[in-house]
Every structure is written in C-alpha cells, then in structure tokens.
Design an enzyme around this catalytic site. Sequence first.
Site, PDB file in Angstrom:
ATOM      1  N   LYS A  32     -34.043   1.055 -22.648  1.00  0.00           N
ATOM      2  CA  LYS A  32     -34.005   2.058 -21.580  1.00  0.00           C
ATOM      3  C   LYS A  32     -33.017   3.166 -21.933  1.00  0.00           C
ATOM      4  O   LYS A  32     -33.326   4.351 -21.792  1.00  0.00           O
ATOM      5  CB  LYS A  32     -33.599   1.398 -20.247  1.00  0.00           C
ATOM      6  CG  LYS A  32     -34.719   0.593 -19.619  1.00  0.00           C
ATOM      7  CD  LYS A  32     -34.250  -0.300 -18.474  1.00  0.00           C
ATOM      8  CE  LYS A  32     -35.395  -1.188 -18.001  1.00  0.00           C
ATOM      9  NZ  LYS A  32     -34.990  -2.224 -17.059  1.00  0.00           N
TER      10      LYS A  32
ATOM     11  N   GLN B 152     -30.047  -4.122 -13.571  1.00  0.00           N
ATOM     12  CA  GLN B 152     -30.979  -4.992 -14.301  1.00  0.00           C
ATOM     13  C   GLN B 152     -31.039  -6.378 -13.662  1.00  0.00           C
ATOM     14  O   GLN B 152     -30.016  -7.020 -13.434  1.00  0.00           O
ATOM     15  CB  GLN B 152     -30.520  -5.096 -15.781  1.00  0.00           C
ATOM     16  CG  GLN B 152     -31.451  -5.869 -16.668  1.00  0.00           C
ATOM     17  CD  GLN B 152     -32.817  -5.201 -16.860  1.00  0.00           C
ATOM     18  OE1 GLN B 152     -32.906  -3.994 -17.041  1.00  0.00           O
ATOM     19  NE2 GLN B 152     -33.873  -5.983 -16.793  1.00  0.00           N
TER      20      GLN B 152
ATOM     21  N   ASP C  81     -35.809   2.055  -9.346  1.00  0.00           N
ATOM     22  CA  ASP C  81     -36.668   0.875  -9.468  1.00  0.00           C
ATOM     23  C   ASP C  81     -37.573   0.735  -8.237  1.00  0.00           C
ATOM     24  O   ASP C  81     -38.533  -0.044  -8.260  1.00  0.00           O
ATOM     25  CB  ASP C  81     -35.801  -0.392  -9.592  1.00  0.00           C
ATOM     26  CG  ASP C  81     -35.848  -0.991 -10.997  1.00  0.00           C
ATOM     27  OD1 ASP C  81     -36.772  -0.641 -11.761  1.00  0.00           O
ATOM     28  OD2 ASP C  81     -34.965  -1.803 -11.313  1.00  0.00           O
TER      29      ASP C  81
END
Length: 296
Positions: free
Chosen positions: A54, A98, A121
Amino acid sequence: MVAQVIDGKAFAAKVRAQVADQVAKLKEENGITPGLAVVLVGEDPASQVYVRSKGKQTVEVGMNSYEHKLDVDTSEEDLLALIDKLNNDPAVHGILVQLPLPKHLNEDLVINSIDPAKDVDGFHISNVGLLGTGQKSMVPCTPLGCLMMLRDYHGSLSGMDAVVIGRSNIVGKPMAQLLLGDSCTVTIAHSRTKDLPDVVRRADIVVAAVGRPEMVPGDWIKEGATVIDVGINRIERDGKNKLVGDVDYASAAERAGAITPVPGGVGPMTIACLLANTLTACCRSNGLPEPEGLTA
Ligand code: NAD
C-alpha cells in the site's frame, strides 16, 4: 462458451494511472498533495506485506504515505490517541488501520474512532449507514473494485440477478448494497443457505467471497453469467504452493460469459481502490469536484 477473462491487473493499472493524473492536477492547480496514513499494530506477516505494498503504490501515484508501525502490545489508549492526531492532521486525507488487530484491542471501537471523512476503508459505522441508505459515503475497497469491473464489462447492471456468496462486513454486505444501488435483484447467500447450487444457478452475476478453495464448481454457473471471485486461498497442489479463488476456475470458465482469475482479478483492484478513495476523500475535504469514475 469460453469466458472472457476480466483482467483485474490491467484494470487496476488503469485506475492507478487515472488517480496519478488527478493527483498531478491537484498538486499543480491547487497545491494539494493527498496523504494516506496506514497504521499497523504488531508483526503479522501478511499484514506487513499488505502495508508495504500500500505504501509503495501510494507513493507511485504521487501521494504522501505515512506509515505508523506500533508494537503488538500497544494499548488501546495509545492507538486511539494516534488516530485522534491523524484525524486532526490536515496533511492526512485517508486513514487505514490494518486489520486484524491484536486480540486486546476492540476493532469496532478503533475503526469508529476514525473521522468518517478520512475512513478510506469505508468500515466506520457512519459510512456503512450512508451506503445502506444510498447516500454519498466512503465505500469499502474490495467491493468497490468488483463494482468497477462489473460496470466496465456490462455498462448498466440494472435488472440483473446477482448472488453474493458471503455476508462479511468487509466484502459480502457492502457488495450486496452496491449491487442493489445499481438496481440488481440481489440475493446474499451464506453458510446456512439452503440449496446454494440452485441459488447460484439463477444468477447473472455471481460474486464469491467465502474463503473456501474452489467451492463453487462450474456446473453451478448459469451459461453466460459473470463471475467475480474475491476468494484468496493458499493451497498445496502437486507439491507446490498455489493461490486459488472460491470458484473452480477451469470448469467455471467453460460456462461463464466472463470471469476474474485468481490471482490477477479482484486482488489488484483492492489497493487501486484504496488510492481512489484517498483521492476522493482529499477532493471532498477541500470542496473540490470528485474524480469521475472512481467512486460508487
Ligand atoms: P469471512 O470469513 O469474514 O466471511 C466468509 C463468509 O462466507 C461468511 O459470511 C460465511 O457465512 C460464508 N460462508 C462460509 N462457508 C460457506 C459455505 N459453505 N457456503 C456459503 N457461504 C459460506 O471472509 P471475508 O473477509 O469476506 O473474505 C472472503 C474471502 O475473500 C477470503 O478468501 C478472503 O481472503 C478474500 N478477500 C479478498 C480480498 C481481495 O482483495 N481480493 C479482500 C478481502 C477478502
């Protein structure tokens, strides 16, 4: 029928190029550089790989990447304090924590402490509610990538019969909401669904997000259907490690009209959509028009 392969790797490269173009314009015309902060707690090997990837792709499209690596025993208080700092940092337009988090941390509490406008997200309860009521939201990256590929292949999805196998908050449920938003007739199937083969056989669009290697055989697929395989399963075959999806690719490709491979299908689209979401969040927070074709 031999299915057309939907090339997620090539599609993701196209999305990244679009994002990079827009980022260059934002810098030149507005003096703004979008920034993505990624928070990793602990040393889970798969999470480390994702976070590295990422960060690399964020920089490649011209954005700023801020990585925060915290010890596995970081307290909830310290993690929430970091998120609060990132929420208030004007250089940070997107925040991603994460998952999974170590057991002692409350995932819901942590995710819901992110500013919804920076929740790239799309897991914050506000974004889930906005998506569910058809309002502008941040959309989870994996389902957004699936939707983009479906729209690109079909144009309009209106009136199509879609079956989503899997009801997770990360993939299955938001995928179903997006398909509903595009006027599909949507069925969500899961581990307790009766007659799953019959349910799948009705579908013009099958999205498989289960996490069971090759569980959907070709004879469940309606002739000409579009198959989006989200599953990523590591198996050993002929003494070699291999990645396979939730769909038995070889037999499904003989009946489907189009199908995503594993690897090289949905996987690459997920990070591309994370970059797209960061750009969208940056445009929204600066009152600028959103990038076209990169949102739901
Ligand atoms: P999850 O474990 O949270 O959810 C799995 C879902 O499958 C559950 O809702 C369950 O009801 C359903 N299920 C389980 N067994 C079933 C059965 N026999 N029949 C029908 N349904 C069944 O998983 P998830 O996070 O949604 O991920 C699903 C898969 O997608 C995994 O393989 C994961 O690795 C993969 N994934 C890929 C990406 C990507 O970027 N390509 C992103 C996220 C997840």
